[in-house]
Enzyme design. Sequence first.
Site, PDB file in Angstrom:
ATOM      1  NE  ARG A  35      40.122  28.316  46.865  1.00 46.90           N
ATOM      2  CZ  ARG A  35      39.744  28.734  45.631  1.00 46.90           C
ATOM      3  NH1 ARG A  35      40.146  27.942  44.794  1.00 46.90           N
ATOM      4  NH2 ARG A  35      39.160  29.821  45.274  1.00 46.90           N
ATOM      5  CE  LYS A 198      37.271  44.465  31.283  1.00 49.86           C
ATOM      6  NZ  LYS A 198      36.694  43.514  30.496  1.00 49.86           N
ATOM      7  N   GLY A 377      34.200  35.076  43.990  1.00 49.68           N
ATOM      8  CA  GLY A 377      33.003  35.339  43.236  1.00 49.68           C
ATOM      9  C   GLY A 377      31.796  35.103  44.267  1.00 49.68           C
TER      10      GLY A 377
HETATM   11  P1  AMP Z   1      39.669  42.592  38.911  1.00 42.25           P
HETATM   12  O1  AMP Z   1      39.752  41.133  38.341  1.00 42.25           O
HETATM   13  O2  AMP Z   1      38.488  43.476  38.251  1.00 42.25           O
HETATM   14  O3  AMP Z   1      39.588  42.732  40.380  1.00 42.25           O
HETATM   15  O4  AMP Z   1      40.895  43.345  38.320  1.00 42.25           O
HETATM   16  C1  AMP Z   1      42.003  43.051  39.030  1.00 42.25           C
HETATM   17  C2  AMP Z   1      43.248  43.316  37.891  1.00 42.25           C
HETATM   18  O5  AMP Z   1      43.049  44.876  37.685  1.00 42.25           O
HETATM   19  C3  AMP Z   1      44.689  43.266  38.472  1.00 42.25           C
HETATM   20  O6  AMP Z   1      45.254  42.311  37.482  1.00 42.25           O
HETATM   21  C4  AMP Z   1      45.469  44.590  38.064  1.00 42.25           C
HETATM   22  O7  AMP Z   1      46.570  44.510  37.331  1.00 42.25           O
HETATM   23  C5  AMP Z   1      44.143  45.236  37.279  1.00 42.25           C
HETATM   24  N1  AMP Z   1      44.467  46.854  37.260  1.00 42.25           N
HETATM   25  C6  AMP Z   1      44.386  47.683  38.526  1.00 42.25           C
HETATM   26  N2  AMP Z   1      44.456  48.838  38.126  1.00 42.25           N
HETATM   27  C7  AMP Z   1      44.698  48.896  37.132  1.00 42.25           C
HETATM   28  C8  AMP Z   1      44.759  50.197  36.070  1.00 42.25           C
HETATM   29  N3  AMP Z   1      44.987  51.351  36.539  1.00 42.25           N
HETATM   30  N4  AMP Z   1      45.033  49.817  34.791  1.00 42.25           N
HETATM   31  C9  AMP Z   1      44.698  48.716  34.166  1.00 42.25           C
HETATM   32  N5  AMP Z   1      44.501  47.466  35.049  1.00 42.25           N
HETATM   33  C10 AMP Z   1      44.588  47.813  36.448  1.00 42.25           C
END
Ligand code: AMP
Length: 396
Positions: A35, A198, A377
């Site tokens: 950054r 999610k 974000g």
């Molecule tokens: P996000 O912050 O929603 O972009 O999520 C990122 C996180 O999703 C990372 O830390 C990954 O380890 C997790 N992730 C990716 N695939 C999976 C999965 N199949 N099951 C659980 N966590 C996951």
Amino acid sequence: MKTIDNYDFRGKKVLIRVDFNVPLNENFVITDDTRIRAAIATIQKIRKEGGAVILMSHLGRPKNGYEEKYSLKHLLKNLSEKLNTRVRFADDCIGKQAKKKATALKSGEVLLLENLRFHNGETKGEEAFAKKLAGLADVYINDAFGTAHRAHASTAVIAKFFPHNKLFGYVIANEIKSINKVMKEGEKPFTAILGGAKVSGKIEIINNLLDKVDNLIVGGGMMFTFIKAQGGKVGNSLVENELIETAQAALSKAEKLGVNFYLPSDTVIADKFDNAAIHKIAKSDEISDGWMGLDIGPETVKNFQTVIENSATILWNGPMGVFEMDNFANGTVEIAKAIVKATEKGAFSLVGGGDSVAAVNKYHLQYKVSYVSTGGGAMLEYIEGKTLPGIAAIEE
Ligand code: AMP
């Protein structure tokens, strides 16, 4: 766009909102200075053109006033080296000392103000606090894309005190250009790849993207909510049951619009959430109880690669699996490589969001994609079609 390209900075005091929210280790050493590096071009241009530069930023989330670990003084050495000058420092971002140092600042010199968030007026967007900051300078530049989605004192409220002298720095200008290039001027076929844990944080993006893309690829933990929505068996994989209907609606919307919605046909399943877990390949919709999907499988990798390599515009947000664990990183690495390959063939690729950026950095592919967004974000909200307060305040 009101950028710094056509403005006479000679003799002006120029207040720049930068995003110096960098990670520090327990010895207050910067562990990733991306950054800071991103902000250098804007600062140097203004110095070269005779402006005196006053920098303001937040660092971390201090709760109540000064906290040593969130002091911006820890950045002084790194910043002075990068700018090739001795950067001055004000112990408080407002007040007598800041005013005195700002007034004394000469053309080409740089003053860094202490963490804005040591005053709660910053996140509250207090006008009185913004006015005090504004009193330090003649010109205001917002170059902090990472906080452009927040209506804070230094990112949005302050702009009203500079009705004719407010501009975007290069970081924000480049982010907007890159995102617009994908969302508004993207050549077809346009493929968006979404992953991460999610669906809940990303459903609005999915809805907005469906109106624009030819292909939507979904991997990561969020895939299982869609697979369950289609009637599949997902075992103990991550599922958001309350979003099954929302997922079904997105699938129908895609069908109506003729968007290809790609879900993984196979997955790497494990008997626990652990790198050392027993793991094997299974069909994504036939996962037995006691097993969870932690990465996309080899057949899926191949199919996704074909779609990606035949795309002209690519947007990637979110890992395909639990890439932090080596045994479940393959899908994410292979997708990153396919994006690089497509880029080499002439596609425009934009990677954004904390974890996908971490992934491309981890595999040293950050210079092989077209653009890596600095604001997670903020980028997602911009893609959702929301108006970002930090951008609107300059444009108004
Ligand atoms: P996000 O912050 O929603 O972009 O999520 C990122 C996180 O999703 C990372 O830390 C990954 O380890 C997790 N992730 C990716 N695939 C999976 C999965 N199949 N099951 C659980 N966590 C996951």
